[in-house]
Design an enzyme around this catalytic site. Structure first.
Site, PDB file in Angstrom:
ATOM      1  N   LYS A 171       0.960  -1.242  -0.011  1.00  0.00           N
ATOM      2  CA  LYS A 171       0.039   0.095   0.178  1.00  0.00           C
ATOM      3  C   LYS A 171       0.827   1.168   0.069  1.00  0.00           C
ATOM      4  O   LYS A 171       2.032   1.267   0.331  1.00  0.00           O
ATOM      5  CB  LYS A 171      -0.865   0.154   1.039  1.00  0.00           C
ATOM      6  N   ALA A 182       0.984  -7.104   4.817  1.00  0.00           N
ATOM      7  CA  ALA A 182       0.619  -7.594   3.766  1.00  0.00           C
ATOM      8  C   ALA A 182       0.700  -9.303   3.820  1.00  0.00           C
ATOM      9  O   ALA A 182      -0.089 -10.052   3.696  1.00  0.00           O
ATOM     10  CB  ALA A 182       1.380  -7.237   2.567  1.00  0.00           C
ATOM     11  N   ASP A 235      -2.395  -1.924   9.980  1.00  0.00           N
ATOM     12  CA  ASP A 235      -2.531  -2.141   8.316  1.00  0.00           C
ATOM     13  C   ASP A 235      -2.914  -3.212   7.884  1.00  0.00           C
ATOM     14  O   ASP A 235      -3.265  -3.630   6.539  1.00  0.00           O
ATOM     15  CB  ASP A 235      -1.060  -1.519   7.686  1.00  0.00           C
TER      16      ASP A 235
HETATM   17  O1  C5P Z   1      -0.489  -1.456  14.645  1.00  0.00           O
HETATM   18  P1  C5P Z   1       1.008  -1.686  14.407  1.00  0.00           P
HETATM   19  O2  C5P Z   1       1.440  -2.858  15.249  1.00  0.00           O
HETATM   20  O3  C5P Z   1       1.270  -1.639  12.740  1.00  0.00           O
HETATM   21  O4  C5P Z   1       1.496  -0.231  15.076  1.00  0.00           O
HETATM   22  C1  C5P Z   1       3.022  -0.176  15.004  1.00  0.00           C
HETATM   23  C2  C5P Z   1       3.057   0.912  15.907  1.00  0.00           C
HETATM   24  O5  C5P Z   1       3.016   2.015  15.292  1.00  0.00           O
HETATM   25  C3  C5P Z   1       2.250   1.058  17.147  1.00  0.00           C
HETATM   26  O6  C5P Z   1       2.757   0.472  18.277  1.00  0.00           O
HETATM   27  C4  C5P Z   1       2.356   2.599  17.322  1.00  0.00           C
HETATM   28  O7  C5P Z   1       3.452   2.927  18.058  1.00  0.00           O
HETATM   29  C5  C5P Z   1       2.287   3.105  16.116  1.00  0.00           C
HETATM   30  N1  C5P Z   1       1.009   3.531  15.409  1.00  0.00           N
HETATM   31  C6  C5P Z   1       0.437   4.653  16.021  1.00  0.00           C
HETATM   32  N2  C5P Z   1      -0.765   4.918  15.535  1.00  0.00           N
HETATM   33  C7  C5P Z   1      -1.378   4.010  14.571  1.00  0.00           C
HETATM   34  C8  C5P Z   1      -0.805   3.068  14.059  1.00  0.00           C
HETATM   35  C9  C5P Z   1       0.525   2.709  14.354  1.00  0.00           C
HETATM   36  O8  C5P Z   1       0.992   5.310  16.797  1.00  0.00           O
HETATM   37  N3  C5P Z   1      -2.786   4.398  14.117  1.00  0.00           N
END
Ligand code: C5P
Length: 307
Positions: A9, A104, A136
């Protein structure tokens, strides 16, 4: 054996709200799936085993931190079965590049294991499991173009016409997504605007951007592209400014950092212009590789195995 193709993406809009109490940020995240994808295969096995091939394979963790392995275990646990699968990732999406490559693979593993284990899990449930894996991951299941609210996991499909042509410039070395969000907060504090939910207005999708997507108008989309994480990515990796400049000088309509970076995305007028931008970026010495591609494309889907 089941083979699943899954897209990367780019965020055509990444509006970042304030830091929430749970450590995430509320987003207005317009995801756009591009035809630069990974291929994940699932074959019968004992326990979860994971292998990876591709130019960046050495950078991919093969332990239980890998989202594909976690996805297999989560789906099996949800159904109360043993997670017996041999997963293999053919990696084309840049690793830690801001293109949701790990996400992904997580989405692809959900789809592949669901088919291998003949579970027929409803899409609603797969989307819930995907959201548990990461912000994501749900988008990689649906693909196309979608607005992600909340931390990016609450999705609404968006109308889009035609095909847009993109070039992605891959940097040497990745950037950590949490580190880029932290830098965004730090820059906001430094600028005196504050970084918390109470201080930062809730972001919203830009109507001009939505209209450009619906009209299939690359010039209008180029004007509306916006990434609130770009300043933070550039602060952590100032050399990305040279990459962005090289692409616009080569005729890209617009350049922006993809998600949390460091991959840079360039929107081109048409396929021919994209090829020219790709060649110029490769010759510029400002990136490790340039990939010419297009979108939108569908989300994770089962395909015929490779001959
Ligand atoms: O959800 P994911 O594990 O991909 O997110 C990784 C990190 O990115 C989270 O722990 C956070 O620090 C940051 N993040 C965030 N706000 C979001 C998505 C991700 O702060 N909406």
């Amino acid at each position: 054996m089941i083979t699943v193709e899954v897209p990367a993406k780019v965020n055509v809009q990444l509006g970042v709200g304030g830091l929430r109490a749970d450590g995430f940020h509320d987003l207005a995240n317009v995801f756009f799936a591009v035809a630069l994808g990974d291929r994940v295969t699932a074959a019968p096995g004992a326990g979860v085993t994971l292998t990876c091939a591709g130019p960046d394979a050495a950078l991919v963790p093969l332990d239980d931190s890998n989202l594909a392995a976690r996805a297999a275990r989560l789906l099996a646990a949800h159904h109360g079965i043993e997670p017996d699968v041999r997963l293999h990732i053919d990696k084309a999406i840049p690793v830690a590049g801001g293109m949701a490559g790990g996400s992904a693979d997580g989405a692809a593993a959900l789809v592949a294991c669901d088919a291998l284990w003949e579970l027929d899990t409803p899409l609603e449930t797969l989307l819930e499991l995907a959201a548990e894996l990461g912000s994501d991951v749900p988008f990689a299941l649906v693909g196309g173009v979608a607005l992600g609210r909340g931390r990016g996991e609450i999705l609404e499909g968006l109308p889009v016409s035609g095909t847009f042509h993109w070039v992605f410039a891959v940097a040497d070395g990745g950037l950590s997504t949490p580190a880029v969000f932290r830098e965004c907060d730090r820059l906001r504090e430094e600028a005196g605007t504050g970084s918390t939910e109470a201080e930062v207005p809730t972001p919203d999708a830009d109507p001009a951007l939505l209209a450009a997507l619906a009209d299939g108008d690359p010039v209008a989309l180029a004007e509306a592209l916006a990434n609130d994480l770009q300043a933070a990515a550039l602060s952590l990796r100032p050399s990305l400014a040279d990459t962005l400049r090289a692409g616009t000088e080569a005729g890209a309509l617009a350049a922006l950092v993809s998600g949390s970076g460091p991959t840079c995305a360039f929107l081109a007028k048409d396929a021919e212009a994209a090829e020219a931008v790709g060649r110029a970026l490769t010759e510029s010495g400002t990136c490790r590789a340039a990939h010419v591609t297009h979108g939108p494309v569908p989300g994770a889907a089962i395909s015929a195995p490779r001959p």
